[in-house]
Enzyme design. Structure first.
Site, PDB file in Angstrom:
ATOM      1  N   HIS A  48       0.860  -1.186   0.000  1.00 16.44           N
ATOM      2  CA  HIS A  48       0.000   0.000   0.000  1.00 16.44           C
ATOM      3  C   HIS A  48       0.895   1.235   0.000  1.00 16.44           C
ATOM      4  O   HIS A  48       1.579   1.510   0.987  1.00 16.44           O
ATOM      5  CB  HIS A  48      -0.901  -0.016   1.240  1.00 16.44           C
ATOM      6  CG  HIS A  48      -1.841   1.144   1.323  1.00 16.44           C
ATOM      7  ND1 HIS A  48      -2.693   1.321   2.400  1.00 16.44           N
ATOM      8  CD2 HIS A  48      -2.081   2.185   0.483  1.00 16.44           C
ATOM      9  CE1 HIS A  48      -3.406   2.429   2.209  1.00 16.44           C
ATOM     10  NE2 HIS A  48      -3.043   2.970   1.061  1.00 16.44           N
ATOM     11  N   GLU A  75      -2.076  -1.553  -3.581  1.00 17.91           N
ATOM     12  CA  GLU A  75      -3.157  -0.829  -2.917  1.00 17.91           C
ATOM     13  C   GLU A  75      -2.891   0.669  -2.988  1.00 17.91           C
ATOM     14  O   GLU A  75      -1.767   1.123  -2.759  1.00 17.91           O
ATOM     15  CB  GLU A  75      -3.269  -1.249  -1.451  1.00 17.91           C
ATOM     16  CG  GLU A  75      -3.691  -2.689  -1.257  1.00 17.91           C
ATOM     17  CD  GLU A  75      -3.878  -3.047   0.197  1.00 17.91           C
ATOM     18  OE1 GLU A  75      -4.581  -4.035   0.465  1.00 17.91           O
ATOM     19  OE2 GLU A  75      -3.315  -2.354   1.076  1.00 17.91           O
ATOM     20  N   THR A 105      -4.266   2.330  10.657  1.00 16.25           N
ATOM     21  CA  THR A 105      -4.360   1.409   9.534  1.00 16.25           C
ATOM     22  C   THR A 105      -5.691   1.676   8.854  1.00 16.25           C
ATOM     23  O   THR A 105      -6.483   2.481   9.345  1.00 16.25           O
ATOM     24  CB  THR A 105      -4.254  -0.055  10.006  1.00 16.25           C
ATOM     25  OG1 THR A 105      -4.288  -0.936   8.872  1.00 16.25           O
ATOM     26  CG2 THR A 105      -5.390  -0.409  10.951  1.00 16.25           C
ATOM     27  N   HIS A 196      -7.801  -8.109   6.436  1.00 15.98           N
ATOM     28  CA  HIS A 196      -7.656  -7.059   7.438  1.00 15.98           C
ATOM     29  C   HIS A 196      -7.863  -7.643   8.835  1.00 15.98           C
ATOM     30  O   HIS A 196      -8.925  -8.159   9.158  1.00 15.98           O
ATOM     31  CB  HIS A 196      -8.616  -5.883   7.239  1.00 15.98           C
ATOM     32  CG  HIS A 196      -8.128  -4.641   7.946  1.00 15.98           C
ATOM     33  ND1 HIS A 196      -7.108  -3.863   7.452  1.00 15.98           N
ATOM     34  CD2 HIS A 196      -8.479  -4.077   9.122  1.00 15.98           C
ATOM     35  CE1 HIS A 196      -6.874  -2.858   8.278  1.00 15.98           C
ATOM     36  NE2 HIS A 196      -7.695  -2.974   9.308  1.00 15.98           N
ATOM     37  N   GLY A 218      -0.905  -9.377   6.606  1.00 20.39           N
ATOM     38  CA  GLY A 218       0.389  -8.729   6.718  1.00 20.39           C
ATOM     39  C   GLY A 218       0.926  -8.600   8.127  1.00 20.39           C
ATOM     40  O   GLY A 218       1.937  -9.195   8.488  1.00 20.39           O
TER      41      GLY A 218
END
Length: 246
Positions: A48, A75, A105, A196, A218
């Site tokens: 991202h 992303e 986040t 997520h 992640g």
């Protein structure tokens, strides 16, 4: 974007870059982490590039595009700067996400239904340069239907509410919300991914939902890697989701 016959693991390496940026050093290298993840069984690498550049940098993206053997899931926020950057590097896969500067986040899904014209224009612009676009959204029928209308071939369902649920009842309700979102997305003809807040203790229930194409994970991987190494952390997660999806 085609639906895989087996569940896929997308490894997000943002927090390798977070550790690097904390001291402004050249290490740890997120590109090395990506290559290690691929060797351990990752099916793709997610990064991202935020507007505030708090972790991943442009250089990381350019290097990854050149060296990855799997694929990069890029992303980005729906801004003119990011659209122009995407047009320059032309990643094969892009996930459009919401973004605010103050958040720790990504805090929720993209409000596609509330800004259909803007999102549709971005999807069409990216499709013209060969990018397959997914939209990071909440598991809500209104948002899923809007994603279909704007022409996105894929969605990624936000699993943060499930991950944050505290009681068994809340966990069950949020898991069902994700499952219902997957079913509705598939009925719309969309490829459905999810992610997520997923970690080693909550991922199996999500991976077991029939029809999910890919899970993007992640933070949990980077945290576990402190104790077992990055390759082992990725391999362990891959084994968990593959077993749960059978």
């Amino acid at each position: 974007m085609t639906h895989s016959t087996r569940i896929l693991l997308g490894v997000n390496i943002d927090h390798v870059a977070t550790l690097r940026q904390a001291r402004g050093t050249r290490y740890p290298d997120p590109v090395k982490a990506a290559l290690d993840a691929e060797e351990a069984g990752a099916d793709g690498i997610t990064v991202h590039l935020r507007e505030d550049r708090r972790h991943i940098q442009e250089r990381d993206v350019l290097l990854l595009k050149d060296v990855l053997q799997t694929r990069m899931n890029f992303e980005m926020g729906v801004t003119e700067d990011m659209l122009a950057f995407a047009e320059r590097i032309r990643p094969a896969h892009i996930c459009l996400v919401p973004e605010t500067r103050q958040e720790l986040t990504t805090e929720g899904g993209l409000d596609v239904a509330g800004q259909e014209a803007r999102i549709k224009a971005a999807v069409e612009r990216l499709a013209k340069i060969g990018c397959e676009v997914s939209l990071f959204i909440d598991a809500d029928e209104r948002q899923i239907a809007a994603s279909k209308r704007v022409g996105a071939p894929a969605i990624e369902l936000h699993t943060g509410r499930y991950a944050d649920a505290q009681t068994p009842t809340e966990v069950a309700e949020e898991l069902q919300r994700v499952a219902d979102g997957v079913a509705f997305g598939l009925a719309q003809g969309l490829v459905v991914n999810a992610g997520h807040g997923l970690h080693y203790h909550n991922v199996e229930a999500v991976a077991a939902i029939k029809g999910i194409n890919e899970l993007n994970i992640g933070h949990a991987l980077v945290a576990h890697a402190l104790f077992v190494g990055f390759k082992a952390a990725v391999a362990e997660m891959k084994a968990l989701i593959v077993a749960a999806a059978r």
